[in-house]
Each structure stands twice: as C-alpha cells, then as structure tokens.
Scaffold this active site. Structure first.
Site, PDB file in Angstrom:
ATOM      1  N   GLU A 297     -18.985  58.803 -58.336  1.00 23.86           N
ATOM      2  CA  GLU A 297     -20.301  59.338 -58.696  1.00 23.86           C
ATOM      3  C   GLU A 297     -21.310  58.611 -57.830  1.00 23.86           C
ATOM      4  O   GLU A 297     -21.356  57.387 -57.825  1.00 23.86           O
ATOM      5  CB  GLU A 297     -20.536  59.145 -60.190  1.00 23.86           C
ATOM      6  CG  GLU A 297     -19.463  59.897 -60.976  1.00 23.86           C
ATOM      7  CD  GLU A 297     -19.511  59.676 -62.466  1.00 23.86           C
ATOM      8  OE1 GLU A 297     -20.610  59.755 -63.025  1.00 23.86           O
ATOM      9  OE2 GLU A 297     -18.461  59.433 -63.061  1.00 23.86           O
ATOM     10  N   CYS A 331     -30.057  57.168 -60.617  1.00 24.10           N
ATOM     11  CA  CYS A 331     -29.517  58.180 -59.697  1.00 24.10           C
ATOM     12  C   CYS A 331     -30.205  59.512 -59.972  1.00 24.10           C
ATOM     13  O   CYS A 331     -30.344  60.354 -59.094  1.00 24.10           O
ATOM     14  CB  CYS A 331     -28.022  58.298 -59.868  1.00 24.10           C
ATOM     15  SG  CYS A 331     -27.548  58.478 -61.586  1.00 24.10           S
TER      16      CYS A 331
HETATM   17  P1  NDP Z   1     -23.504  50.157 -54.417  1.00 22.76           P
HETATM   18  O1  NDP Z   1     -22.776  51.283 -53.788  1.00 22.76           O
HETATM   19  O2  NDP Z   1     -24.161  49.175 -53.556  1.00 22.76           O
HETATM   20  O3  NDP Z   1     -22.516  49.310 -55.361  1.00 22.76           O
HETATM   21  C1  NDP Z   1     -21.772  49.908 -56.390  1.00 22.76           C
HETATM   22  C2  NDP Z   1     -20.553  49.071 -56.679  1.00 22.76           C
HETATM   23  O4  NDP Z   1     -19.690  49.109 -55.538  1.00 22.76           O
HETATM   24  C3  NDP Z   1     -20.862  47.599 -56.917  1.00 22.76           C
HETATM   25  O5  NDP Z   1     -19.999  47.105 -57.911  1.00 22.76           O
HETATM   26  C4  NDP Z   1     -20.547  46.976 -55.571  1.00 22.76           C
HETATM   27  O6  NDP Z   1     -20.243  45.599 -55.637  1.00 22.76           O
HETATM   28  C5  NDP Z   1     -19.341  47.785 -55.169  1.00 22.76           C
HETATM   29  N1  NDP Z   1     -18.998  47.739 -53.754  1.00 22.76           N
HETATM   30  C6  NDP Z   1     -19.789  47.416 -52.693  1.00 22.76           C
HETATM   31  N2  NDP Z   1     -19.089  47.511 -51.546  1.00 22.76           N
HETATM   32  C7  NDP Z   1     -17.826  47.893 -51.879  1.00 22.76           C
HETATM   33  C8  NDP Z   1     -16.648  48.171 -51.148  1.00 22.76           C
HETATM   34  N3  NDP Z   1     -16.589  48.085 -49.817  1.00 22.76           N
HETATM   35  N4  NDP Z   1     -15.538  48.543 -51.827  1.00 22.76           N
HETATM   36  C9  NDP Z   1     -15.546  48.655 -53.159  1.00 22.76           C
HETATM   37  N5  NDP Z   1     -16.650  48.408 -53.911  1.00 22.76           N
HETATM   38  C10 NDP Z   1     -17.766  48.034 -53.284  1.00 22.76           C
HETATM   39  O7  NDP Z   1     -24.523  50.823 -55.447  1.00 22.76           O
HETATM   40  P2  NDP Z   1     -25.576  50.130 -56.385  1.00 22.76           P
HETATM   41  O8  NDP Z   1     -24.895  49.159 -57.277  1.00 22.76           O
HETATM   42  O9  NDP Z   1     -26.712  49.649 -55.566  1.00 22.76           O
HETATM   43  O10 NDP Z   1     -26.050  51.345 -57.304  1.00 22.76           O
HETATM   44  C11 NDP Z   1     -27.020  52.255 -56.940  1.00 22.76           C
HETATM   45  C12 NDP Z   1     -26.409  53.551 -56.470  1.00 22.76           C
HETATM   46  O11 NDP Z   1     -25.617  54.110 -57.491  1.00 22.76           O
HETATM   47  C13 NDP Z   1     -27.444  54.601 -56.125  1.00 22.76           C
HETATM   48  O12 NDP Z   1     -27.075  55.238 -54.932  1.00 22.76           O
HETATM   49  C14 NDP Z   1     -27.368  55.559 -57.295  1.00 22.76           C
HETATM   50  O13 NDP Z   1     -27.795  56.861 -57.012  1.00 22.76           O
HETATM   51  C15 NDP Z   1     -25.915  55.498 -57.630  1.00 22.76           C
HETATM   52  N6  NDP Z   1     -25.659  55.937 -58.994  1.00 22.76           N
HETATM   53  C16 NDP Z   1     -25.082  57.152 -59.200  1.00 22.76           C
HETATM   54  C17 NDP Z   1     -24.885  57.640 -60.476  1.00 22.76           C
HETATM   55  C18 NDP Z   1     -24.224  58.950 -60.719  1.00 22.76           C
HETATM   56  O14 NDP Z   1     -23.868  59.217 -61.860  1.00 22.76           O
HETATM   57  N7  NDP Z   1     -24.029  59.793 -59.732  1.00 22.76           N
HETATM   58  C19 NDP Z   1     -25.323  56.871 -61.645  1.00 22.76           C
HETATM   59  C20 NDP Z   1     -25.909  55.586 -61.309  1.00 22.76           C
HETATM   60  C21 NDP Z   1     -26.063  55.154 -60.036  1.00 22.76           C
HETATM   61  P3  NDP Z   1     -21.333  44.496 -55.217  1.00 22.76           P
HETATM   62  O15 NDP Z   1     -22.430  44.613 -56.209  1.00 22.76           O
HETATM   63  O16 NDP Z   1     -20.568  43.231 -55.305  1.00 22.76           O
HETATM   64  O17 NDP Z   1     -21.774  44.834 -53.825  1.00 22.76           O
END
Ligand code: NDP
Length: 525
Positions: A297, A331
């Site tokens: 998502e 989001c």
């Molecule tokens: P990120 O993509 O930066 O991070 C999401 C998760 O992925 C974190 O736990 C992060 O860890 C992890 N992560 C980062 N790099 C990797 C990798 N290479 N491999 C595996 N996992 C990884 O998103 P945000 O946390 O900043 O969240 C905001 C985003 O989420 C926005 O784009 C928003 O639109 C979206 N979102 C979408 C929703 C939906 O339902 N469609 C709902 C809520 C949010 P770490 O923090 O350690 O980097």
C-alpha cells in the site's frame, strides 16, 4: 489465558461496530489523557530490545527515536538488528509456523479480541506515545488508536467467517470443501504515519490467518509498535508468532524481503520503497519454494474537486481538513484542490481564511490542531517542495517553518498548473496546490492525471455528475460532499489504484484473503 478464550463466542456474535472516538470536551477524558501524557513522559528515554521467539535481545548498536516537536527529547533507544538477526528471526518464525498454523482459527481470533480489550484499557497511554513520538494531536492520536482497535475486532470476525463453511458447488458422488490455509512467514513493514493502526492492522491480519510474523516497524515510530507487541505478550500470544525486529529499512529491509523463507511481505509506505520491495520480492532466491506475495500500500496525490453547484462552505472546510489534518502526512491527504473557474476565487478565499485560523505548536496541548512533521529529512524535503512551488504557483499563505521541532506552516499555492511537480508528486506535508479547472469535465481529467489513485472527493449537488464521478474518478476510495481522509474500518475498506499500491482493501472483507491460500478438497463418496 482462560480469559482470552472465555468470551470469544459472545464477542464474535456481536456485529462489528466502529470504536467511538474519545470526547475530549469531557473533563474526565481530558484528565485521563493528561495523566497518560505525564506517565509516558516519565518513561521516555529507555532502551528497548529486539524480541525474537520471546527472547529479548538488546544490541550494543542502537538508534534513537525522538520527539519531532522537541528533537532533543529521546523517546527511546532501539536495537539496530543485524543481518544475522534477520536470519534468526526468520528461522524462529519458520519454526513457530509449524505449530501456529495448527492452532484453531477461533483461538487465533481470541487473541485479537483480547488485544482489542487491552488496547481499550490502555487507550490514553497509546495516544500519549503517539503524541510524543510522531507529533499527532490528541484527536488524531485517538482516532489512530480507535482504528487499531477496529482492525483487531474486524479481522477477528473475518477470520471466523473464513474458517466457516465456504460456498462451493456440490456435485453428486463427492464431498467438496474449500478451506483457507495460511501462507507462512510474513515480513510486516509499516510506516510511521498511522503507527498504531497500520502496524496493528497488518500484523494482526497476518497472524490471525495463521501466519507468523517479523514486524519491522518504521524507525521513527518503534515505541508505538512496541506498545502493541507488549499487548500481544500480555494476552499470551505464543512466543515466535510475532517477532519484533527494529532497524533501518535501508540496512535490513532487503535482507528481510529477499529471504527465501519469507513467504509474503505486507508493506505500507512510500512509492519508491514499495517499488523496490515489489522488484526484490519477485526475484526467485536459491532454495525458495514459492512465488512471494507482495501486499503493497503506497502513496497518494489525492484531490478534492469542487464544482459550481457545491455547498462552498462545506467544500472549503473539507479541503482544509483533508489537506492539513496531521500536517498533511496521511496517504489520503487532499493535497490538491481542483475547483471550477466560476467558484475558484470564492473557494480559495474561504480556504485561506480557515487555514490562517489553524493552530500550530505543542501537541501535548489539546487545543493544538497541527504539530510538527516527522523528522528533519521530511522537513527539508517539504521545504524544497515549497521552493519549487514558489516557481510553479502563487504562494497565498504559509511557506514558513519554525524550529526547534520540525514545524511547517500550512501552506497553499494558488494557480498551480495540473502538471506542475507540486501537483503531481507526493509531498507528504502541509502543502496544498489549488488548481483551476475550466469546468467539471476538466476537473475530473485533472483529478485523474497523476500516477496515483488512492482517495478523492467531489463536492457537488448535481446527481448526474455524482454518477459520472462514480464511474470516472479513478481512486480506490471515493467520497462525495465530505473530506477525503478519515476512512473507517468496515465502512470504507481502504486502498488505492495504480501507483498507490497492489489494490488491496484494508478493513474490508477481501483483505484477509491476501494472507491465506485456498485449498479445495474433494472426496469420492
Ligand atoms: P517509507 O517507504 O519511507 O517507509 C515505510 C517502511 O518501509 C518503514 O518501516 C521503513 O523503515 C521501511 N523501509 C525503508 N526502506 C526499506 C527497504 N529497502 N526495504 C524494506 N523496508 C524498507 O514510508 P514512510 O514511513 O515515510 O510512510 C509514508 C508513506 O506511506 C507515504 O508515501 C504514504 O502515502 C504511504 N502510506 C500509504 C498508505 C496506504 O494505505 N496506501 C497508508 C499510510 C501511508 P525505516 O523507517 O527504518 O526506513
């Protein structure tokens, strides 16, 4: 333990209803929230372990989660898991799967009902962790906790439904049956912006379906995820079903996603990380015996469309709430207002006036509407977009920021061309692009012109246009005459199209199917 299972039957019989939000005008609730803030404050700065198979492991190498309102205040120190610990967590989850998958669905659902009860009891504390760790206002934090409770209650009932007899055609001479079985080990990777709701939702959907989990929380909100892991321990969830692995996604994420024993990935986060996971999860690894399932998502560039028949006051209020609730870090945030020419100036003026009234500051104060953005990187990125916006549109309010803390004023750019970067790219902060449309048709085209398709809202009193929007406004969650944020579990199954993800619907009847596989069993009579 008995308590967990005693009341399942009774609880499951009750139809699902959404958890009510806390009324903070009630003095008792206000006091309870203040007390919880004081209690959590006294617990800040502790060091937290990884939890693998019930074992607590504290590494020498840790990272700090900080309060974005006051970055010198450490929420907690969390262990940075190593690659070897990723492997160990997967090994333990693989082993635990062999027993957990045999636990009856009713019993698995029981843990969710019990966890929901505990979350209710700890509601103000969980809210408080969110207020400190991610800068949510009281109301936003409370809604997040309510949604987490909803997910537990909803998925518990859904599992019971899926565990029941499934409708299939019965043919003469055979006994036919279809059962849903779990997949295996799942990597659950939530974002920080709904640090309770999404973490709880993706984790509980995974294990109620019979899978085991490695939960890697976002590095800016691990303390909130830890509260949930403690609840699971407190309700007696067997060790190894949910393993808690903190560490930077960019360091351990690939290892986890690529591990040949991982069967599925449930991720919510940004477009770029989602795409990376999609690609890596699809590559077959030596020893891997399945095609991994990726439930992704991702981001949005959501629009609120207003036509000339709309109630303009309601539209303006909806635009402001959609754009600036939780600092635009949803989001579903309405980061584009697409307004038809004939009412554009009026709507813009109303929105600007209301935006100027928004309070920004300390979120431990219940009267604050907007807190900080999540961290320094986010602040820098958003400020860069504000600079871009100054070239692409006309700054009508906001644009400034305030430190210490990562505070950015609610910012509106008017007369933004539909293809401008600030009208196409997800900024994930309090920045709203106002876009002028010639007429309704043009507005709809503009609304559909990004690569995303998550939420959208139309303010109109024209029934024909509403019907057209139902067909043509290409978003996973479409709303009429209300804001485009605030989806409720069960009522608004949530998830978007196109680059917003893999078309899943969290909080809907299809969701648990993503965490299972169906087995058809037929016996000759
Ligand atoms: P990120 O993509 O930066 O991070 C999401 C998760 O992925 C974190 O736990 C992060 O860890 C992890 N992560 C980062 N790099 C990797 C990798 N290479 N491999 C595996 N996992 C990884 O998103 P945000 O946390 O900043 O969240 C905001 C985003 O989420 C926005 O784009 C928003 O639109 C979206 N979102 C979408 C929703 C939906 O339902 N469609 C709902 C809520 C949010 P770490 O923090 O350690 O980097």
């Amino acid at each position: 333990m008995a308590k967990v299972f005693d009341n399942i039957a009774a609880q499951a019989q009750k139809p699902f209803t959404n958890e009510p939000l806390t009324d903070f005008t009630n003095e008792e609730n206000k006091r309870a929230q203040k007390d919880a803030l004081a209690r959590v404050r006294s617990e800040l700065g502790r060091t937290y372990p990884l939890i693998i198979g019930g074992q607590q492991i504290t590494n020498k190498e840790t990272f700090a989660s900080v309060n974005p309102s006051q970055p010198d205040q450490v929420i907690g120190y969390f262990s940075s898991a190593s690659a070897a610990q990723v492997d160990e967590a997967v090994r333990v989850a693989t082993e635990t799967f062999e027993t957990w998958k045999r636990v009856p669905a009713e019993e698995r659902a029981g843990y969710l009902f019990a966890a929901a009860d505990l979350m209710r009891q700890r509601r103000f504390l969980i809210n408080a962790w969110m207020i400190y760790e991610v800068g949510k206002s009281w109301v936003e934090a409370d809604a997040d906790t309510a949604e987490a409770i909803d997910f537990l209650e909803f998925y518990a009932r859904e599992m019971l439904r899926l565990a029941g007899e499934q409708p299939i055609v019965h043919i003469p001479g055979e006994d036919n049956q279809l059962v849903y079985i779990p997949l295996g080990v799942g990597a659950v990777i939530p974002p920080w912006n709904f640090p309770s709701a999404i973490t709880v939702g993706m984790t509980s959907a995974s294990f109620v379906a019979g899978n085991t989990v490695i939960l890697k929380p976002a590095s800016t909100s691990p303390a909130i995820a830890y509260q949930f892991v403690r609840i699971l321990e407190d309700v007696g969830l067997p060790a190894g079903v949910v393993n808690f692995l903190t560490g930077s996604g960019s360091v351990i994420g690939d290892r986890l996603v690529e591990h040949p024993q991982v069967r599925f990935i449930a991720f919510t986060g940004s477009r770029d990380v989602g795409l990376r996971i999609y690609e890596r999860a699809s590559k077959h690894q030596p020893g891997q015996r399945w095609l991994k399932r990726s439930i992704l998502e991702m981001g949005g560039k959501d629009a609120v469309v207003v036509d000339e028949t709309a109630d303009l006051d309601a539209a303006a209020a909806g635009i402001v709430a959609s754009a600036f609730g939780f600092q635009g870090q949803k989001c579903s945030a309405g980061s584009r207002a697409i307004v038809v020419e004939s009412v554009y100036d009026q709507v813009l003026q109303k929105v600007v006036e209301q935006t100027k009234q928004l309070t920004m500051g300390d979120v431990t104060d219940p009267s604050t509407y907007m807190g900080p953005v999540i961290d320094e990187n986010a602040m820098k990125k958003i400020l860069e977009y504000i600079e871009i916006g100054k070239k692409e549109g006309r700054l009508v309010t906001g644009g400034g920021h305030r430190e210490p803390g990562y505070f950015i004023e609610p910012t509106i750019f008017a007369d933004v061309p539909p293809q401008a970067r600030i009208a196409q790219e997800e900024i994930f902060g309090p920045v709203l692009a106002f876009i002028k449309a010639k007429d309704f048709d043009d507005a709809l085209n503009i609304a559909n012109s990004t690569e995303y398709g998550l939420t959208g809202s139309l303010y109109s009193r024209d029934p024909e246009r509403i019907e057209r929007a139902k067909e043509e406004f290409h978003v996973g969650n479409l709303y009429f005459n209300r804001k485009c944020t605030g989806a409720l579990v069960g009522a608004h199954p949530f998830g978007g199209f196109n680059m917003s993800g893999t078309d899943s619907k969290a909080g809907g009847r299809d969701y648990l199917l993503l965490f299972t596989q169906a087995k058809a069993i037929s016996a000759k009579k």
